[in-house]
Enzyme design. Structure first.
Site, PDB file in Angstrom:
ATOM      1  N   ILE A   1      12.055  -2.262 -16.837  1.00 38.78           N
ATOM      2  CA  ILE A   1      12.333  -3.432 -16.000  1.00 38.78           C
ATOM      3  C   ILE A   1      11.429  -3.479 -14.775  1.00 38.78           C
ATOM      4  O   ILE A   1      11.524  -4.395 -13.962  1.00 38.78           O
ATOM      5  CB  ILE A   1      13.820  -3.474 -15.559  1.00 38.78           C
ATOM      6  CG1 ILE A   1      14.244  -2.168 -14.885  1.00 38.78           C
ATOM      7  CG2 ILE A   1      14.708  -3.777 -16.743  1.00 38.78           C
ATOM      8  CD1 ILE A   1      15.692  -2.186 -14.384  1.00 38.78           C
TER       9      ILE A   1
ATOM     10  N   ALA B   1       5.544   5.196 -10.578  1.00 46.48           N
ATOM     11  CA  ALA B   1       6.835   5.236 -11.270  1.00 46.48           C
ATOM     12  C   ALA B   1       7.024   4.071 -12.220  1.00 46.48           C
ATOM     13  O   ALA B   1       6.387   3.032 -12.106  1.00 46.48           O
ATOM     14  CB  ALA B   1       7.965   5.240 -10.234  1.00 46.48           C
TER      15      ALA B   1
ATOM     16  N   ASP C   1       7.053  -1.954   2.563  1.00 45.51           N
ATOM     17  CA  ASP C   1       6.528  -2.907   1.580  1.00 45.51           C
ATOM     18  C   ASP C   1       7.572  -3.994   1.296  1.00 45.51           C
ATOM     19  O   ASP C   1       7.856  -4.332   0.158  1.00 45.51           O
ATOM     20  CB  ASP C   1       6.138  -2.183   0.287  1.00 45.51           C
ATOM     21  CG  ASP C   1       5.322  -3.069  -0.660  1.00 45.51           C
ATOM     22  OD1 ASP C   1       4.717  -4.045  -0.168  1.00 45.51           O
ATOM     23  OD2 ASP C   1       5.292  -2.797  -1.866  1.00 45.51           O
TER      24      ASP C   1
END
Length: 441
Positions: free
Chosen positions: A19, A25, A136
């Site tokens: 997803i 990662a 971020d």
């Protein structure tokens, strides 16, 4: 699906579709086989973490995040480790991205934007008070839960590609430029708290205006606009909203408004409700320590099981918002980063059709276990466009296909899947209603 596929398990978690993806990662949909709870599983590569000498920083970030329990921050449940991977188990939030509301419905009223902004500031303030900075903040990291409340994701984990240098300041060359503070772009070091606030100001502007305050196809021109805070508020903004945005989007981090001052601002305080939550519950950090001590006796078991690929009901429901067959590839989907369609063709036939359609568009195609990675050999605005596709079995004679941007520019992805859809018209399943609608057009 017509052929068996490998199904993965990590400890008590059954691993599902991807997803999200980042430099360090991947995020997978997963299910706790003991409780049935659905979670998001963030998977880090230990080799990359060690290579960049980030183990201690990440351990500290994860330990802090596990202690943070706030209604506007995605919860971190537990951490597991294997010989090669670190697994971070996160709350799975089902309401989609806040940005989708802008794409689908346009700008918000000031009262609606204010409610989301208040929740964003609540989350940022709480985490900053515990020494955790996002670094971020952007629409992709703002999710909505079942009740329509804002939930900040990746808080404290987005710094995985950044490090604190000897001067005690953060330094980064990544992030989404449109939301990044001037001092971050100058690359002379910055304070995480004031940089986060700038990003909050850009997000508030987008919610109320419906477009970015700083935007330019030329990156150097964009940096110049950001550094000089060159933006113009639309005429429909109230005076008090303009005043607050101007104080947040101050290019000087020393004179930029603080969170304490935002909480006291007249526009912000309208209908403000402080968050109510219980943070007294005890939380153990034993799992975090075990992972980063890399003790073999605490390694989680990783298993692969060969079984037919099937999509369970919850996964199908969670994806159903994008499964409107009448609007599969039409322009009103806006700048989505993924789309889906259903097909009565066999899985192998779908794979072959996608491959046949993608290669003439300049894509290299790699296929494994009904997952495909399409990589454009020609670089675009944000590097090479990479597209990931995956085929799921909904019923013996019905498959769902997810087409998702893995890397590159969202606008280029939007143009790509419009071209792709033309080549796939004969495999997309159309209902009788769909056929009648086409005939009347």
């Amino acid at each position: 699906m017509s052929q068996p596929k490998i199904k993965r398990r990590v400890g008590k978690y059954e691993i599902g579709r991807t997803i999200g993806e980042g430099t360090f990662a991947k995020v997978k949909f997963a299910r706790n086989s003991e409780t049935g709870e659905h979670v998001a599983l963030k998977i880090l590569d230990k080799e990359k973490v060690l290579k960049h000498k980030m183990s201690e920083q990440i351990r500290r970030e994860i330990a802090t995040m596990k202690l943070i329990k706030h209604p506007n921050v995605v919860q971190l449940f537990e951490v597991m480790g294997s010989k090669t991977k670190i697994y971070i188990v996160l709350e799975f939030v089902t309401g989609g991205e806040l940005f989708d509301k802008i794409v689908n419905h346009g700008r918000m009223s000031e009262s609606e934007a204010r409610r989301y902004f208040q929740q964003l500031i609540n989350a940022v303030d709480y985490c900053h008070s515990r020494g955790v900075y996002h670094r971020d903040l952007k629409p992709e990291n703002l999710l909505l839960d079942t009740y329509g409340n804002l939930r900040v994701s990746d808080f404290g984990l987005s710094a995985l590609s950044q490090q604190v240098r000897a001067d005690g300041l953060l330094h980064t060359t990544c992030g989404t430029p449109n939301y990044v503070a001037p001092e971050v772009l100058n690359d002379r070091g910055y304070d995480g708290a004031t940089a986060d606030l700038w990003s909050c100001g850009v997000i508030l502007f987008v919610l109320i205006a419906g477009y970015l305050p700083f935007d330019d196809h030329n990156l150097m021109s964009l940096y110049k606009k950001i550094s000089g805070a060159e933006f113009t508020c639309p005429p429909w903004l109230s005076f008090s909203a303009r005043k607050l945005i101007s104080r947040i989007l101050d290019p000087n981090p020393v004179t930029r408004i603080t969170i304490a001052e935002i909480l006291d601002d007249e526009w912000f305080k309208v209908d403000y409700k402080p968050p109510v939550f219980d943070e007294k519950a005890e939380t153990s950090l034993d799992d975090v320590e075990a992972v980063f001590q890399d003790c073999e006796e605490h390694h989680v078991t990783e298993r692969k099981e060969e079984q037919p690929t099937a999509m369970n009901a919850f996964e199908l429901i969670s994806m159903s918002r994008g499964l409107n067959l009448e609007n599969l590839f039409e322009e009103q989907q806006g700048f989505k980063r993924e789309t889906r369609f259903t097909s009565k063709s066999s899985a192998n036939e779908i794979v072959n059709k996608i491959e046949e359609a993608a290669k003439p568009l300049g894509f290299d195609v790699q296929t494994k276990n009904y997952k495909m990675r399409l990589a454009n050999v020609k670089a675009g605005r944000k590097g090479n466009l990479n597209v990931a596709t995956e085929i799921f079995q909904v019923a013996p004679s019905l498959h769902m296909v997810e087409v998702r941007k893995a890397k590159g520019d969202t606008l280029e992805f939007h143009k790509f899947y419009k071209k792709l859809s033309t080549s796939l018209e004969d495999v997309v399943w159309k209902t009788d209603d769909d056929m009648q609608t086409q005939e009347t057009k």
